[in-house]
Design a protein around this motif. Sequence first.
Motif, short mmCIF file in Angstrom:
data_model
loop_
_atom_site.label_atom_id
_atom_site.label_comp_id
_atom_site.label_asym_id
_atom_site.label_seq_id
_atom_site.Cartn_x
_atom_site.Cartn_y
_atom_site.Cartn_z
N PRO A 1 -30.18 18.52 63.46
CA PRO A 1 -30.06 17.48 64.48
C PRO A 1 -30.89 17.84 65.72
N PRO A 2 -31.45 16.86 66.41
CA PRO A 2 -32.34 17.14 67.54
C PRO A 2 -31.74 18.04 68.61
N GLU A 3 -30.45 17.93 68.84
CA GLU A 3 -29.82 18.73 69.89
C GLU A 3 -29.76 20.21 69.53
N ARG A 4 -30.08 20.55 68.30
CA ARG A 4 -30.07 21.96 67.89
C ARG A 4 -31.47 22.59 67.90
N ILE A 5 -32.45 21.89 68.41
CA ILE A 5 -33.82 22.40 68.46
C ILE A 5 -34.30 22.36 69.90
N ALA A 6 -34.70 23.52 70.42
CA ALA A 6 -35.20 23.62 71.80
C ALA A 6 -36.61 24.19 71.77
N ALA A 7 -37.43 23.76 72.73
CA ALA A 7 -38.82 24.21 72.81
C ALA A 7 -39.06 24.93 74.13
N VAL A 8 -39.78 26.05 74.05
CA VAL A 8 -40.22 26.78 75.24
C VAL A 8 -41.75 26.72 75.29
N GLU A 9 -42.30 26.29 76.41
CA GLU A 9 -43.74 26.33 76.63
C GLU A 9 -44.04 27.58 77.45
N THR A 10 -44.66 28.56 76.81
CA THR A 10 -44.80 29.88 77.43
C THR A 10 -45.81 29.90 78.56
N GLY A 11 -46.88 29.09 78.46
CA GLY A 11 -47.91 29.07 79.49
C GLY A 11 -48.75 30.33 79.52
N ALA A 12 -48.57 31.22 78.56
CA ALA A 12 -49.32 32.48 78.50
C ALA A 12 -49.28 32.97 77.06
N CYS A 13 -49.85 34.15 76.83
CA CYS A 13 -49.83 34.71 75.48
C CYS A 13 -48.40 34.71 74.94
N PRO A 14 -48.21 34.32 73.69
CA PRO A 14 -46.85 34.20 73.16
C PRO A 14 -46.00 35.46 73.31
N HIS A 15 -46.63 36.64 73.16
CA HIS A 15 -45.80 37.85 73.22
C HIS A 15 -45.20 38.07 74.60
N THR A 16 -45.79 37.44 75.63
CA THR A 16 -45.23 37.58 76.97
C THR A 16 -43.81 37.07 77.02
N ALA A 17 -43.56 35.92 76.41
CA ALA A 17 -42.25 35.28 76.49
C ALA A 17 -41.24 35.84 75.51
N ILE A 18 -41.68 36.60 74.50
CA ILE A 18 -40.72 37.17 73.56
C ILE A 18 -40.50 38.66 73.79
N ARG A 19 -41.38 39.28 74.58
CA ARG A 19 -41.27 40.73 74.76
C ARG A 19 -41.21 41.16 76.22
N ASP A 20 -41.98 40.51 77.09
CA ASP A 20 -42.12 41.01 78.46
C ASP A 20 -41.15 40.35 79.43
N ASP A 21 -41.30 39.05 79.64
CA ASP A 21 -40.35 38.31 80.47
C ASP A 21 -39.69 37.26 79.59
N ILE A 22 -38.50 37.59 79.13
CA ILE A 22 -37.82 36.78 78.12
C ILE A 22 -36.90 35.73 78.75
N SER A 23 -37.01 35.52 80.06
CA SER A 23 -36.09 34.63 80.76
C SER A 23 -36.01 33.25 80.15
N ALA A 24 -37.16 32.62 79.90
CA ALA A 24 -37.16 31.24 79.41
C ALA A 24 -36.50 31.15 78.04
N ASN A 25 -36.75 32.13 77.19
CA ASN A 25 -36.14 32.11 75.86
C ASN A 25 -34.64 32.38 75.92
N LEU A 26 -34.24 33.32 76.75
CA LEU A 26 -32.80 33.58 76.88
C LEU A 26 -32.08 32.35 77.41
N GLU A 27 -32.69 31.69 78.39
CA GLU A 27 -32.07 30.49 78.93
C GLU A 27 -31.94 29.41 77.87
#
Length: 228
Positions: free
Chosen positions: A81-107
Motif C-alpha cells: 500500500p502507498p502509505e508503506r513506501i517512503a522516499a528520501v531524496e539524498t541530494g548527494a552521493c547515496p552513501h552519504t545518506a546511508i552511512r555518514d548523515d543518516i538523519s533523513a533515513n532514520l526520520e
Amino acid sequence: MHLDHATTFPERHTHSAEPVRADGTRRALRIGLGGPVGSGKTATVAALCRALRDTVSLAVVTNDIYTREDADFLLREAVLPPERIAAVETGACPHTAIRDDISANLEAVEDLEDAIGPLQLVLVESGGDNLTATFSKGLVDAQIFVIDVAGGDDIPRKGGPGVTTADLLVVNKTDLAPHVGSDLDRMARDAKEQRHELPVVFQSLRSDAGVAEVADWVRGRLAAWTAA
C-alpha cells in the motif's frame, strides 16, 4: 558577520533507536539493500515485498539523489500500500545518506512506524552506489549487497566493503551469464574467498525460484530478531 542571534544546526543521528521500545516490544528489524547502479536492488525489494507481505508487516524506504524514481516504481508495481513506501531524496552521493548523515533515513523509518503502527520489518534501499557502499549500524541491523553478472564476473574478486562485509551478498541476473560471458562458478569461488563463511545467494528474478532464497534469509533474520 552577524553575532546577535543564535546559530543552530540540524541534529545528526549517529545511533539507532534502542531495539526495545518503552512498552517492552521490539521495534522493526531494519535491513539495508545496497549495490551498484542497475544491479537489481529495486527489483529485489519489489520481489521481497511480494514474497513477505502476506505474513510480515513491512514497509520500505528508498533513496535517490534527486528523484523518487525507485519509490514510484514500487508504487506502480503495487507491491505494498502507498502509505508503506517512503522516499528520501539524498541530494548527494547515496552513501552519504546511508552511512555518514543518516538523519533523513532514520526520520523516514521512524515516521513509517509511527504512522502505520507496529511494523516487523523495514527495508531501506540505497541509491545506486559503488563497491564501497555500506550502511551505518545506526540505520540498519543487517545489510544485503546486490551485484549482477552483467557488471563483470570479476566483481567478487575486486572485493570492497559492500562485497566483503555485507551480511548477505546477492549475485543477481544469473540468467544473463551466458549472454555476457560471466562465469558463475568463478564468481562463486571468488565470493567464497572474499567472504569466507558469510552467505552468498545467486538469483534470477526471472526463474521460478526468484527471490525465494533471499526471502528465506530475511525470515531467518526476522525470527532471530523477534526472539532476541
